[in-house]
Design an enzyme around this catalytic site. Structure first.
Site, short mmCIF file in Angstrom:
data_model
loop_
_atom_site.label_atom_id
_atom_site.label_comp_id
_atom_site.label_asym_id
_atom_site.label_seq_id
_atom_site.Cartn_x
_atom_site.Cartn_y
_atom_site.Cartn_z
N LYS A 52 0.92 -1.26 0.00
CA LYS A 52 0.20 -0.01 0.04
C LYS A 52 0.97 1.37 0.11
O LYS A 52 1.51 1.57 1.00
CB LYS A 52 -0.80 0.07 1.05
CG LYS A 52 -2.06 1.21 1.04
CD LYS A 52 -2.77 1.53 2.34
CE LYS A 52 -1.75 2.82 2.76
NZ LYS A 52 -2.02 4.09 1.89
N GLY A 97 2.64 4.21 13.64
CA GLY A 97 3.27 3.19 13.87
C GLY A 97 3.04 2.49 15.06
O GLY A 97 2.87 1.39 15.40
N GLU A 132 9.91 1.80 10.57
CA GLU A 132 10.87 2.69 10.36
C GLU A 132 10.04 3.91 10.73
O GLU A 132 9.02 4.49 9.87
CB GLU A 132 11.55 2.57 9.19
CG GLU A 132 12.84 3.62 9.33
CD GLU A 132 12.94 4.84 8.76
OE1 GLU A 132 12.18 5.59 9.62
OE2 GLU A 132 13.22 5.11 7.76
N CYS A 151 13.19 11.31 6.33
CA CYS A 151 13.47 10.67 8.04
C CYS A 151 14.78 10.84 8.62
O CYS A 151 14.91 10.79 9.73
CB CYS A 151 13.00 9.29 7.99
SG CYS A 151 13.99 8.14 6.90
N GLU A 170 9.61 16.05 15.46
CA GLU A 170 9.72 16.11 14.14
C GLU A 170 8.94 16.75 13.22
O GLU A 170 7.91 16.63 13.02
CB GLU A 170 9.67 14.71 13.49
CG GLU A 170 10.41 14.31 12.12
CD GLU A 170 10.19 12.86 11.62
OE1 GLU A 170 11.12 12.54 11.00
OE2 GLU A 170 9.17 12.10 12.22
#
Length: 497
Positions: free
Chosen positions: A180, A238, A255, A289, A390
């Site tokens: 996906k 996640g 990740e 990232c 982030e």
């Protein structure tokens, strides 16, 4: 647009290109000018379930299971050849879809071909090993088998690159997969599934579902027929995937990004450090990232460094990714730009200083795109949200330090641990520092390079597991120990007369 004329608008499930079960579609937007460039199927949870069951049937069926490791490796190598053959087309699709510069997209395609070639080369070289058994008259071996049905969820910033990191090891190990891609950047992944169809895989081995995570993605982490969920993306998603997978004790490989420190000592090559800070912070508009978003500079050179960085940033050329003069394109969407803008308010509320940038550009030709100026935030310390969270945009913060120990302490003061950099002319100092940094990848006098042979992943809340390298292959395998008694005799432990 000729580039899109032949591209499928549908999903690929059980060897067929199919519409979504509810016939809905999604418009794909060019972030440079908000032009609708394509329309694709918007899948449902029913589509995901169908794909998962097709993958299960293919995994348990005889056709795929009879493929030798050598044959699987040749097929994955053939994908690499097609990536090279269609490099120009794929790079242009990637730039159209993400807004990144064409130069970046060309580099991505080269890396993608290398990933497929690397794993193709490992296909028949990682089957297991013999063990010297301590038990007399026995032979012992460990074999490696495919984990089974794997679901793979990729982000929007490196659509095809991240897909390659997952598809290649899954196929060479003998798994079946459901991919996906991000719902906003699916084009190159669709095209590569067309190329994989040309290579030829049994029905159900490769499946592609399209749509938003809350609908299509939910079964991919919760279905009992899934053996591994591989996800790259945000930390909150996640964590949700981990909870869903726990219901069936499904394997996960995650990740989840980072807030990566770039440590610059006073004895570093100054011009190199400034240049690499720009590379670390503003490549692909900071939507990476491993971006070096936290710059830690020795106090003796901090003011000089800030001034030099600001001066270089004034020269960064924003624009259309197809213009060879463009150095930085837009961010991915209006929603993402709004998120970055909210962090500017956070920085101001914390009494940090926006030294340059911090807003949308004023140039008339950029008004239709999702542009945000490259930004430097000073007067920062590690307690601030702007330092800890982030942002995932063209924004770097600068903190000062005085000692080696302080630099290490500040760099490790994060929930993340994906990557980091150290700039110094003292190799002994560099080695001391990197050995104490809690990160999956650390660069010395460089920032951002990676290659397929080396594992990629993070410490702490940057994720679980590894991609790339032999470690990335192992994520798609389970180990089985087999012991054979070469001279079996009765044990006579129980029921003796």
């Amino acid at each position: 647009m000729e580039l899109l004329n032949q591209l499928s608008r549908r999903q690929y499930i059980d060897g067929e290109w199919v519409n979504s079960s509810n016939k809905e579609t999604r418009k794909i937007i060019n972030p440079y000018n908000q032009e609708v460039i394509f329309e694709v199927a918007e899948g449902t949870s029913k589509d995901s379930e169908r794909a998962i069951l097709a993958a299960r049937s293919a995994f348990e069926g005889s056709e795929w299971s009879k493929e030798t490791s050598e044959s699987r490796g040749k097929k994955v190598g053939a994908i690499a050849d097609l990536i090279v053959e269609h490099r120009e087309e794929l790079a242009r699709l990637e730039t159209l879809d993400t807004g990144k510069t064409l130069e970046e997209s060309y580099a991505d395609m080269d890396d993608i071909a290398n990933v497929f070639n690397y794993f193709a080369g490992l296909a028949d070289k990682n089957g297991g090993e013999m063990i010297d058994s301590p038990i007399p008259n026995t032979e012992s071996k460990v074999i490696k088998e495919p984990v089974g049905v794997v679901t793979q969820i990729t982000p929007w910033n490196y659509p095809l690159l991240q897909a390659s990191w997952k598809i290649a090891p899954a196929l060479v190990t003998g798994c079946t997969l459901v991919m996906k891609p991000s719902e906003i950047t699916p084009l190159t992944t669709i095209r590569v599934f067309e190329l994989m169809e040309e290579v030829g895989f049994p029905k159900g081995v490769i499946n592609l579902v399209l749509g938003k995570g809350s609908e299509v993605g939910e079964p991919l982490s919760s279905h009992k027929e899934v053996d591994l969920v591989s996800f790259t993306g945000g930390i909150q998603t996640g964590k949700h995937i981990m909870k869903q997978a726990a219901n069936h004790v499904t394997n996960v490989a995650l990740e989840l990004g980072g807030k990566n420190p770039n440590i610059i000592f006073d004895d570093a090559d100054f011009n190199l450090a400034v240049d690499q800070a720009l590379n670390g912070g503003f490549f692909h508009a900071g939507q990476v990232c491993s971006a070096g978003a936290r710059i830690l500079v020795h106090n003796d050179i901090k003011d000089k460094f800030e001034s030099a960085l600001v001066e270089r940033i004034k020269n960064i050329k924003l624009g259309d990714g197809f213009n060879p003069k463009t150095e930085m394109g837009p961010v991915i969407s209006a929603e993402h730009r709004e998120k970055i803008e909210k962090y500017m308010e956070v920085a101001k509320s914390e009494n940090a200083t926006i030294a340059i940038g911090g807003k949308r550009p004023e140039r008339e030709d950029l008004q239709d795109g999702f542009f945000f100026e490259p930004t430097v935030i000073t007067d920062c310390d590690t307690s601030m949200r702007i330092v800890q969270e982030e942002v995932f945009g063209p924004v770097v913060t600068i903190e000062g330090f005085s000692t080696e120990a302080e630099a290490i302490e500040l760099a490790n003061d994060s929930i993340y641990g994906l990557a980091g950099g150290v700039f110094t002319s003292d190799i002994g100092k560099a080695e001391r520092v990197v050995n104490k940094l809690k990160m999956g990848t650390v660069w010395i006098n460089d920032f951002h390079p990676y290659f397929a042979q080396a594992p990629w992943g993070g410490y702490k809340q940057s994720g679980i597991g590894r991609e790339l390298g032999k470690e990335g292959l192992a994520e798609y395998q389970v180990e089985k120990h087999i012991l054979r008694n070469t001279n079996p005799e009765p044990v006579n432990w129980f029921g003796k007369q």
